[in-house]
Motif scaffolding. Sequence first.
Motif, PDB file in Angstrom:
ATOM      1  N   ARG A 121      35.220 -60.484  -7.582  1.00  0.00           N
ATOM      2  CA  ARG A 121      36.620 -61.277  -7.079  1.00  0.00           C
ATOM      3  C   ARG A 121      37.564 -60.270  -6.436  1.00  0.00           C
ATOM      4  O   ARG A 121      38.296 -60.549  -5.480  1.00  0.00           O
ATOM      5  N   HIS A 122      37.596 -59.203  -6.795  1.00  0.00           N
ATOM      6  CA  HIS A 122      38.484 -58.103  -6.267  1.00  0.00           C
ATOM      7  C   HIS A 122      37.922 -57.620  -4.978  1.00  0.00           C
ATOM      8  O   HIS A 122      38.671 -57.564  -3.907  1.00  0.00           O
ATOM      9  N   TYR A 123      36.616 -57.609  -4.801  1.00  0.00           N
ATOM     10  CA  TYR A 123      36.109 -57.195  -3.305  1.00  0.00           C
ATOM     11  C   TYR A 123      36.599 -58.284  -2.374  1.00  0.00           C
ATOM     12  O   TYR A 123      37.007 -57.775  -1.322  1.00  0.00           O
ATOM     13  N   ARG A 124      36.306 -59.348  -2.604  1.00  0.00           N
ATOM     14  CA  ARG A 124      36.784 -60.524  -1.816  1.00  0.00           C
ATOM     15  C   ARG A 124      38.005 -60.700  -1.563  1.00  0.00           C
ATOM     16  O   ARG A 124      38.716 -60.984  -0.545  1.00  0.00           O
ATOM     17  N   SER A 125      38.963 -60.250  -2.559  1.00  0.00           N
ATOM     18  CA  SER A 125      40.494 -60.520  -2.389  1.00  0.00           C
ATOM     19  C   SER A 125      40.831 -59.110  -1.306  1.00  0.00           C
ATOM     20  O   SER A 125      41.845 -59.388  -0.377  1.00  0.00           O
ATOM     21  N   ALA A 126      40.018 -58.096  -1.412  1.00  0.00           N
ATOM     22  CA  ALA A 126      40.193 -57.056  -0.295  1.00  0.00           C
ATOM     23  C   ALA A 126      40.001 -57.662   0.989  1.00  0.00           C
ATOM     24  O   ALA A 126      40.522 -57.342   2.096  1.00  0.00           O
ATOM     25  N   LEU A 127      38.765 -58.245   1.076  1.00  0.00           N
ATOM     26  CA  LEU A 127      38.265 -58.678   2.383  1.00  0.00           C
ATOM     27  C   LEU A 127      39.062 -59.832   3.040  1.00  0.00           C
ATOM     28  O   LEU A 127      39.112 -60.227   4.322  1.00  0.00           O
ATOM     29  N   GLU A 128      39.850 -60.486   2.082  1.00  0.00           N
ATOM     30  CA  GLU A 128      40.763 -61.752   2.485  1.00  0.00           C
ATOM     31  C   GLU A 128      41.932 -60.796   3.334  1.00  0.00           C
ATOM     32  O   GLU A 128      42.384 -61.397   4.398  1.00  0.00           O
ATOM     33  N   LEU A 129      42.273 -59.560   3.196  1.00  0.00           N
ATOM     34  CA  LEU A 129      43.479 -58.987   3.652  1.00  0.00           C
ATOM     35  C   LEU A 129      42.779 -58.108   4.724  1.00  0.00           C
ATOM     36  O   LEU A 129      43.531 -57.629   5.962  1.00  0.00           O
TER      37      LEU A 129
ATOM     38  N   ALA B 296      34.699 -52.539   1.268  1.00  0.00           N
ATOM     39  CA  ALA B 296      34.811 -53.446   0.357  1.00  0.00           C
ATOM     40  C   ALA B 296      33.213 -54.322   0.401  1.00  0.00           C
ATOM     41  O   ALA B 296      32.768 -55.018  -0.448  1.00  0.00           O
ATOM     42  N   HIS B 297      32.883 -54.362   1.768  1.00  0.00           N
ATOM     43  CA  HIS B 297      31.482 -54.815   1.977  1.00  0.00           C
ATOM     44  C   HIS B 297      30.299 -54.322   1.480  1.00  0.00           C
ATOM     45  O   HIS B 297      29.329 -54.803   0.638  1.00  0.00           O
ATOM     46  N   MET B 298      30.257 -52.924   1.196  1.00  0.00           N
ATOM     47  CA  MET B 298      29.283 -52.002   0.623  1.00  0.00           C
ATOM     48  C   MET B 298      29.285 -52.510  -0.846  1.00  0.00           C
ATOM     49  O   MET B 298      28.146 -52.529  -1.279  1.00  0.00           O
ATOM     50  N   TYR B 299      30.445 -52.289  -1.428  1.00  0.00           N
ATOM     51  CA  TYR B 299      30.579 -52.468  -2.881  1.00  0.00           C
ATOM     52  C   TYR B 299      30.293 -53.784  -3.105  1.00  0.00           C
ATOM     53  O   TYR B 299      29.801 -54.177  -4.400  1.00  0.00           O
ATOM     54  N   LEU B 300      30.634 -55.051  -2.661  1.00  0.00           N
ATOM     55  CA  LEU B 300      30.495 -56.387  -2.871  1.00  0.00           C
ATOM     56  C   LEU B 300      28.821 -56.500  -2.640  1.00  0.00           C
ATOM     57  O   LEU B 300      28.376 -57.110  -3.606  1.00  0.00           O
ATOM     58  N   ALA B 301      28.098 -55.747  -1.850  1.00  0.00           N
ATOM     59  CA  ALA B 301      26.621 -55.930  -1.605  1.00  0.00           C
ATOM     60  C   ALA B 301      26.090 -55.501  -2.922  1.00  0.00           C
ATOM     61  O   ALA B 301      25.346 -56.130  -3.650  1.00  0.00           O
ATOM     62  N   GLN B 302      26.721 -54.342  -3.446  1.00  0.00           N
ATOM     63  CA  GLN B 302      25.986 -53.697  -4.791  1.00  0.00           C
ATOM     64  C   GLN B 302      26.377 -54.682  -6.011  1.00  0.00           C
ATOM     65  O   GLN B 302      25.395 -55.032  -6.796  1.00  0.00           O
TER      66      GLN B 302
END
Length: 478
Positions: free
Chosen positions: A407-415, A422-428
């Motif tokens: 949820r936090h990673y996707r909030s970052a990617l919205e901005l 954000a993409h790297m850690y979201l992948a993990q």
Amino acid sequence: MSTNINASLNSILPAWTAGDRLDSWKEIATYLRREVRTVQLWEKKEGLPVHRHFHQQLGSVYAFRSEVDRWRREVSRHRSSLNESESATASTGERIVIRVLPLKNLRSDAAWDELCKMVAAKTAVELERLNPERLAVLMQEPASAEEPASTTVSESEAGYALRWTAEQDGAALKISAELVCVPTKKAEWSHIYRADRKDWDTAPQQIAQQISQCLWLKMVYRPRNVAPERRRQEMKAREAYLKGRYFWEQRNEEGLKKAVQFFKTAIHEDPGFALPYSGLADSLTLLSFYEILPASQIMPAARKAAVRAVELNPDLAEAHASLADVMLHFDRDWQGAEHEYRRTIQCNPSYALGYHWYSNLLAARGQHDAAHIAIMNALEIDPVSIITLVWAGVTSYLARQFDEAIRHYRSALELAPDFVWAHMYLAQALEQKGGLKDALKEFDTAIRLARGNHCVMAMKGLRTTLLQPMRRWESRTG
């Protein structure tokens, strides 16, 4: 007569003052994020602008936000910051008081009783070490549970109570702790700690440290408005410093190298300006952290810049945060880093990066609940910081809260849709949840955006590992 005067005064106040008014001591204290006794003391000794309605027998108070803000700026200008006022009130007895109730053992067992006593005793020691000037800890012994404990501070003054129980959870000890605000009876914080029998030798100390860290972050130093560093600065130096911070926030090789040049320009323009030294240290530390340049090549210069920032302004939060990060990532001096992170928050409780970076240390120690509180404080101060949102995800990930991390990673990617970290850690996180296809997609995006960054390119190996089970599954179903 006085009632008529007040009525006539109220009638000529502009309409906007209705929303500007604070209509009681409690509202004034809430606005300033202090106790009622503190703001009352400020009125008497610091000239806090408080007005009064006088009725036949009773009096009531009110204040205007605009006047309070102006007063706060004036006090900050003449006395460095409101933290000095807070220290003065602490010396006159203004403290947060916590009553620690007996740790209730729900299992009748001598060995467990002894373990619970150890946890309670070590927690008392850790709490008393936190900040004795501002925090009073009242331990209530089990033998006196029916009567008020004999202390120098009356029970009615206790603003908070630590309530906790111990019980068996399989072969483990489970301690449920809860901090309750006494006046409102509202739980301010709660957490459950578990200790396996094999860890009983070290569990009391670890649980005590985690509880004290959480209470410190929740109560003693909450984020609040403080004045920025006030000193005369050359306009060119300040402009160069702000440009450096702009590029530093981008968190990529090009941006960090530009940031270094702008910080050096600011130092050249005004060698006595502490903030550019902090910015230079932060940029060099990240160049090492992201494996863009070797640590041995640049971290000595990072330490030198951080130390110089502290020398120039010992009360500058940014300087202590820079030094703490050097200690954490290069010196591996966790104790020294913790001291500097705490000093950062003491200097400026509204400096978001202080909480953000402190959460790194707490998470590395396995103190995930305290790390969560710290990173949430950072987000409360700066809710649209891309890197703070990402690190809130990392903190959740390390605590194995993968849904929260995503949820936090996707909030970052919205901005910032192209923010590589954000993409790297979201992948993990997606990989941990079993979403292999989505994880591969995020890995590919991160690698594309990385432009050769070593940290991200190392993910190619994990990407290859993920492809193998997917290809086997496709061959069976195809």
